[in-house]
Design an enzyme around this catalytic site. Structure first.
Site, PDB file in Angstrom:
ATOM      1  N   SER A  29      34.477  40.885  38.556  1.00 47.87           N
ATOM      2  CA  SER A  29      34.630  39.430  38.424  1.00 47.87           C
ATOM      3  C   SER A  29      33.742  38.893  37.310  1.00 47.87           C
ATOM      4  O   SER A  29      34.165  38.074  36.482  1.00 47.87           O
ATOM      5  CB  SER A  29      34.238  38.739  39.735  1.00 47.87           C
ATOM      6  N   GLN A 176      40.142  32.804  41.971  1.00 51.98           N
ATOM      7  CA  GLN A 176      40.900  32.868  40.711  1.00 51.98           C
ATOM      8  C   GLN A 176      41.496  31.500  40.393  1.00 51.98           C
ATOM      9  O   GLN A 176      41.445  31.043  39.247  1.00 51.98           O
ATOM     10  CB  GLN A 176      42.009  33.912  40.816  1.00 51.98           C
ATOM     11  N   ASP A 327      38.239  41.637  49.278  1.00 53.78           N
ATOM     12  CA  ASP A 327      38.667  42.904  48.664  1.00 53.78           C
ATOM     13  C   ASP A 327      38.242  44.123  49.484  1.00 53.78           C
ATOM     14  O   ASP A 327      38.623  45.252  49.161  1.00 53.78           O
ATOM     15  CB  ASP A 327      38.085  43.030  47.249  1.00 53.78           C
TER      16      ASP A 327
HETATM   17  C1  S3P Z   1      38.541  37.470  42.149  1.00 47.58           C
HETATM   18  C2  S3P Z   1      38.989  36.725  43.210  1.00 47.58           C
HETATM   19  C3  S3P Z   1      39.706  37.290  44.370  1.00 47.58           C
HETATM   20  C4  S3P Z   1      39.550  38.802  44.431  1.00 47.58           C
HETATM   21  C5  S3P Z   1      39.739  39.452  43.100  1.00 47.58           C
HETATM   22  C6  S3P Z   1      38.702  38.940  42.110  1.00 47.58           C
HETATM   23  C7  S3P Z   1      37.847  36.800  41.037  1.00 47.58           C
HETATM   24  O1  S3P Z   1      41.076  36.984  44.255  1.00 47.58           O
HETATM   25  O2  S3P Z   1      40.471  39.337  45.364  1.00 47.58           O
HETATM   26  O3  S3P Z   1      39.613  40.859  43.193  1.00 47.58           O
HETATM   27  O4  S3P Z   1      37.203  37.482  40.215  1.00 47.58           O
HETATM   28  O5  S3P Z   1      37.920  35.561  40.971  1.00 47.58           O
HETATM   29  P1  S3P Z   1      41.705  35.616  44.816  1.00 47.58           P
HETATM   30  O6  S3P Z   1      41.248  34.501  43.972  1.00 47.58           O
HETATM   31  O7  S3P Z   1      43.186  35.829  44.733  1.00 47.58           O
HETATM   32  O8  S3P Z   1      41.210  35.528  46.222  1.00 47.58           O
END
Ligand code: S3P
EC number: 2.5.1.19
Length: 448
Positions: A29, A176, A327
């Protein structure tokens, strides 16, 4: 699949004990965000410890296509010469984000308020995933989009030439989507407000503040209200990417499950919006300790020590913890299969729209290996058999999902018969050194 599209079948065998140190790669991330914010700053951002997994490499390539100068100096050291907020050039070609939902959604947000037109695509997994969750809010800024049915990639976005600020409540717990709206808000005069009902990972907020944006978060009855002042000049940063707790999850769980193990996993970020798995494991009775706890670069960190824990018990994971370990449910379900009693996981609908439908993928693979699983739309229950009692012996489908592949391979290190996956190629998207790291600890994983 591998980069050239050939499946890579793998098998994990009962092995161990696992001992030594597991140095996991940089946080995925934070790596994506370092490159994107670096590209939106004026001047040179230096990044050390960048995750060099395919997902992040695809984001680096995309930032180059938008006009930033991205340089790999070797050894995880990268630099980005940014073009400034609103300075993105129109890419000459389609932007291929590969397997990465984070990459594509954050970049869509970042370009949505620039006067450029961009077409995005991805691999077979990414092209099945919902993008309306980003195109809905960026439409409020004035961006237009045309994609395939159901809001899927490939998709073209026409950025807003005269964007207006937005106040947006994110309808699902998604960092996200929150981040896409905040990145879009950067190139908008006035204040963009994002509200999230449940706290999700806050790396974007922390990094925006670090790059010099005016951003504040207030907890209210509505939820977390995040306010960003638009059109800042972002100042380049020196960033050290912490190691990824979501990658640490695999050697941690492997050590808890393989008899006699004792593994140290140094320098893991323990941001409370990410550390839910470790709390859950400790509640199940895991011998998991935090050594050398400290704060670095504003993020809580520790060295994790995980030891074989044969007496873990199933628990009900509090649904309000889901976002902080979203995750990690696949590998938790493997631990749950080796614990005593039921592990109940509720409020996890988002697992159905990840790189694969993760409830479905794990339930099918666990059942094939002799573990009972019940499931509903937004919940599942794994019926634990106790330490070392998972029969194993089956091959699991991974659906181009790195975390499904690694979870089943961890399961195979402690099951009675080996566990195989049809394709471990996607592991390279987030954890390219997974196989060598596990074999270095004493685990047997082979390409078959
Ligand atoms: C992430 C947010 C999560 C996570 C992904 C990384 C990010 O997804 O599952 O592996 O870096 O913002 P979602 O926003 O769909 O929950």
């Amino acid at each position: 699949m591998s980069a050239h599209g050939t499946p890579i079948p793998m098998t994990a065998y009962a092995s161990g004990p696992l001992t030594g140190e597991a140095h996991v790669p940089g946080d995925k991330s934070i790596s994506h965000r370092s490159l994107i914010l670096g590209a939106m700053a004026v001047g040179e951002t230096k990044i050390s410890g960048l995750l060099e997994g395919q997902d992040v490499l695809d984001t680096a390539k995309a930032m180059q296509a938008f006009g930033a100068e991205v340089t790999n100096h070797g050894g995880g050291n990268w630099s980005v010469k940014g073009v400034g907020v609103g300075g993105f050039a129109e890419p000459d070609n389609v932007i291929d984000c590969g397997n990465s939902g984070t990459g594509v959604r954050l970049i869509m947000g970042a370009m949505a308020t620039c006067p450029i037109t961009v077409t995005f695509t991805g691999d077979a997994s990414l092209n099945k995933r919902p993008m309306a969750r980003v195109t809905d809010p960026i439409a409020l800024f004035g961006a237009q989009s045309v994609g395939r049915s159901g809001g899927r990639l490939p998709m073209t976005i026409v950025g807003a030439a005269e964007p207006t600020p937005v106040r947006y409540t994110v309808p699902m717990p998604s960092a996200q989507v929150k981040s896409a709206v905040l990145l879009a808000g950067l190139n908008v005069p006035g204040e963009t407000v994002v509200i999230e009902k449940e706290a999700t990972r806050d790396h974007t907020e922390r990094m925006l503040a670090g790059f010099g944006a005016e951003i504040s978060t207030v907890e209210t009855e509505e939820g977390r209200v995040i306010t960003l002042k638009g059109q800042p000049e972002l100042k380049p940063q020196d960033i050290t990417v912490p190691r990824d707790p979501s990658s640490a999850a695999f050697p941690v769980c492997a050590a808890l499950l393989v008899p006699g193990s004792d593994v140290l996993i140094p320098n893991i970020g323990l941001n409370p919006t990410r550390a839910g798995l470790f709390t859950t494991l400790r509640e199940m009775g895991a011998d998991l300790t935090y050594e050398n706890e400290r704060v670095e670069g504003g993020e809580p960190m520790a060295d994790l020590r995980a030891k074989y824990s044969p007496n873990m018990k199933g628990i009900t994971v509090p649904p309000e913890r889901a976002a902080s370990m979203i995750d990690e449910y696949p590998v938790l379900s493997v631990v749950a299969a080796n614990a005593t009693g039921d592990t109940v996981m509720r409020g996890v609908k988002e697992l159905r729209v990840k790189e694969s439908d993760r409830i479905d993928a794990m339930a099918k693979g666990l059942r094939a290996n002799g573990v009972e699983v019940e499931e509903g739309d937004d919940w599942w229950i794994v019926k634990g058999l106790g330490a070392g009692n998972v029969p194993g012996g089956a091959t699991c489908e991974t659906h181009l999902d790195h975390r499904i592949a690694m979870s089943f391979l961890v399961g195979g290190l402690c099951s009675q018969k080996p566990i195989s996956v049809d394709d471990g190629g996607a592991i390279a998207t987030s954890f390219p050194i997974f196989e060598t790291l596990i074999s270095g600890l004493g685990g047997k994983i082979e390409r078959t």
